[in-house]
Scaffold this active site. Structure first.
Site, PDB file in Angstrom:
ATOM      1  N   ARG A 233       0.845  -1.368  -0.084  1.00 45.01           N
ATOM      2  CA  ARG A 233      -0.022   0.069   0.066  1.00 45.01           C
ATOM      3  C   ARG A 233       0.880   1.205  -0.103  1.00 45.01           C
ATOM      4  NH1 ARG A 233      -3.968  -2.835  -1.386  1.00 45.01           N
ATOM      5  NH2 ARG A 233      -5.989  -2.917  -0.402  1.00 45.01           N
ATOM      6  N   GLU A 262      -3.867   7.261  -4.494  1.00 42.11           N
ATOM      7  CA  GLU A 262      -3.977   6.857  -5.842  1.00 42.11           C
ATOM      8  C   GLU A 262      -5.649   7.201  -6.338  1.00 42.11           C
ATOM      9  OE1 GLU A 262      -3.963   2.323  -5.756  1.00 42.11           O
ATOM     10  OE2 GLU A 262      -2.106   2.552  -5.077  1.00 42.11           O
ATOM     11  N   HIS A 280      -0.885  -0.182  -9.953  1.00 41.97           N
ATOM     12  CA  HIS A 280      -1.766  -1.020  -9.134  1.00 41.97           C
ATOM     13  C   HIS A 280      -1.992  -2.317  -9.753  1.00 41.97           C
ATOM     14  CE1 HIS A 280      -3.811  -0.904  -4.811  1.00 41.97           C
ATOM     15  NE2 HIS A 280      -3.526  -2.091  -5.198  1.00 41.97           N
TER      16      HIS A 280
END
Length: 315
Positions: A233, A262, A280
């Site tokens: 993360r 994000e 991602h």
């Protein structure tokens, strides 16, 4: 009569079609908030979401019949677990369904960064490669014999370790607790792990104690020959400190699949040549996605049959 379930974000079409065979499926929602709930939400017994999306107390309390929250991926940081526990709501996630996919991508990012694959491609595309001419790319250390530090030796971290061992790398790790059942070198601090490592892969959960754990001090410890990879993360790395470290060559390079805010990626990162950036996608292997979908369906089936969840998350 079919049980009613709610899909907060849009989920893959294959999964949506299978859900529709068994359940009355509502959603997706424009945003995770009570005012965005669709008609019929008062009948919802299960909420399908993802860890990065907010499932707060207000949303939970706006669903009076809610008894299960299913997270599509492994993360569940967006769920208010205190409120869920108080309401007697169960929580599930994808467990290790995507661990192999994420681990292989982590090694791909390490190779792309440490072996300068992206830089090599840009070198060729720019027309700079002239065979054995004087202008060549600089030599870089290989991976064999180098020290790989893994921050977080969970399902993903363990799979990273086994894959890195096949590259003849030495493996060390930092975890909340040592794993004496595994043949890797334990470090009792992240700073100590970074000092030992030639490359550091971040594979921890998105929890408050991990926020900005990889800070300027850790990057200085990793050093000017070190590489940093993050597939966990974005909050685990202090992005401003990372930009500073890359610009000043405090570390040799980095490779990131996740970011703190994000889908926003800092412009300072975008212009740097010593960082590899991907959107991602570490878990985007078809096998991983199908495994996550099958596990979500299995958890729903178990819940509505009054059986234990297959991948429960402790509250």
């Amino acid at each position: 009569m079919k049980p009613t379930i709610l899909m907060a974000p849009r989920l893959p079409q294959r999964l949506v079609e299978r859900l529709g065979e068994t359940y009355t499926l509502l959603g997706p929602m424009a945003r995770s908030a009570p005012e965005a709930l669709p008609e019929g939400a008062e009948e919802v017994e299960a909420l399908l979401t993802i860890g990065t999306q907010k499932t707060d107390a207000a949303l939970i309390d706006a669903l009076p019949k809610l008894k299960l929250i299913c997270c599509y991926g492994t993360g569940f940081e967006g769920v208010d677990r205190v409120r869920a526990k108080a309401r007697g709501i169960q929580l599930s996630n994808a467990a290790d369904a995507n661990a192999a996919s994420v681990a292989e991508f982590a090694l791909g990012l390490l190779l792309a960064s440490a072996r300068q694959i992206g830089a090599g491609e840009r070198f060729v595309r720019a027309g700079r490669w002239q065979g054995n001419a004087v202008e060549r790319m600089a030599f870089v250390p290989g991976l064999a014999g180098r020290r790989l530090g893994i921050y977080g030796l969970g399902a993903v971290g363990q799979r990273i370790a086994t894959r890195a061992a096949a590259f003849d790398m030495q493996i060390g790790y930092h975890n909340r607790n040592p794993r004496p059942d595994l043949p890797y070198l334990y470090h009792d601090s992240l700073l100590g792990l970074a000092e030992w490592s030639d490359a550091l892969i971040v594979a921890v959960r998105a929890s408050a104690e991990n926020r900005h754990a990889v800070n300027a001090e850790v990057m200085r410890a990793l050093g000017p020959q070190g590489y940093l990879v993050n597939i966990s993360r974005g909050i685990a790395i202090d992005e401003e400190a990372l930009c500073n470290a890359l610009e000043a060559k405090v570390i040799a390079g980095a490779a990131l699949d996740v970011y703190e805010h994000e889908p926003v990626v800092p412009d300072r990162l975008k212009v740097l040549e010593n960082v590899v950036l991907t959107p991602h996608i570490a878990a985007n292997a078809e096998t991983a996605q199908y495994a996550q979908q099958d596990l979500m369906l299995a958890n729903l089936a178990a819940f509505f049959a009054g059986k234990p969840l297959l991948s429960p998350v402790a509250l």
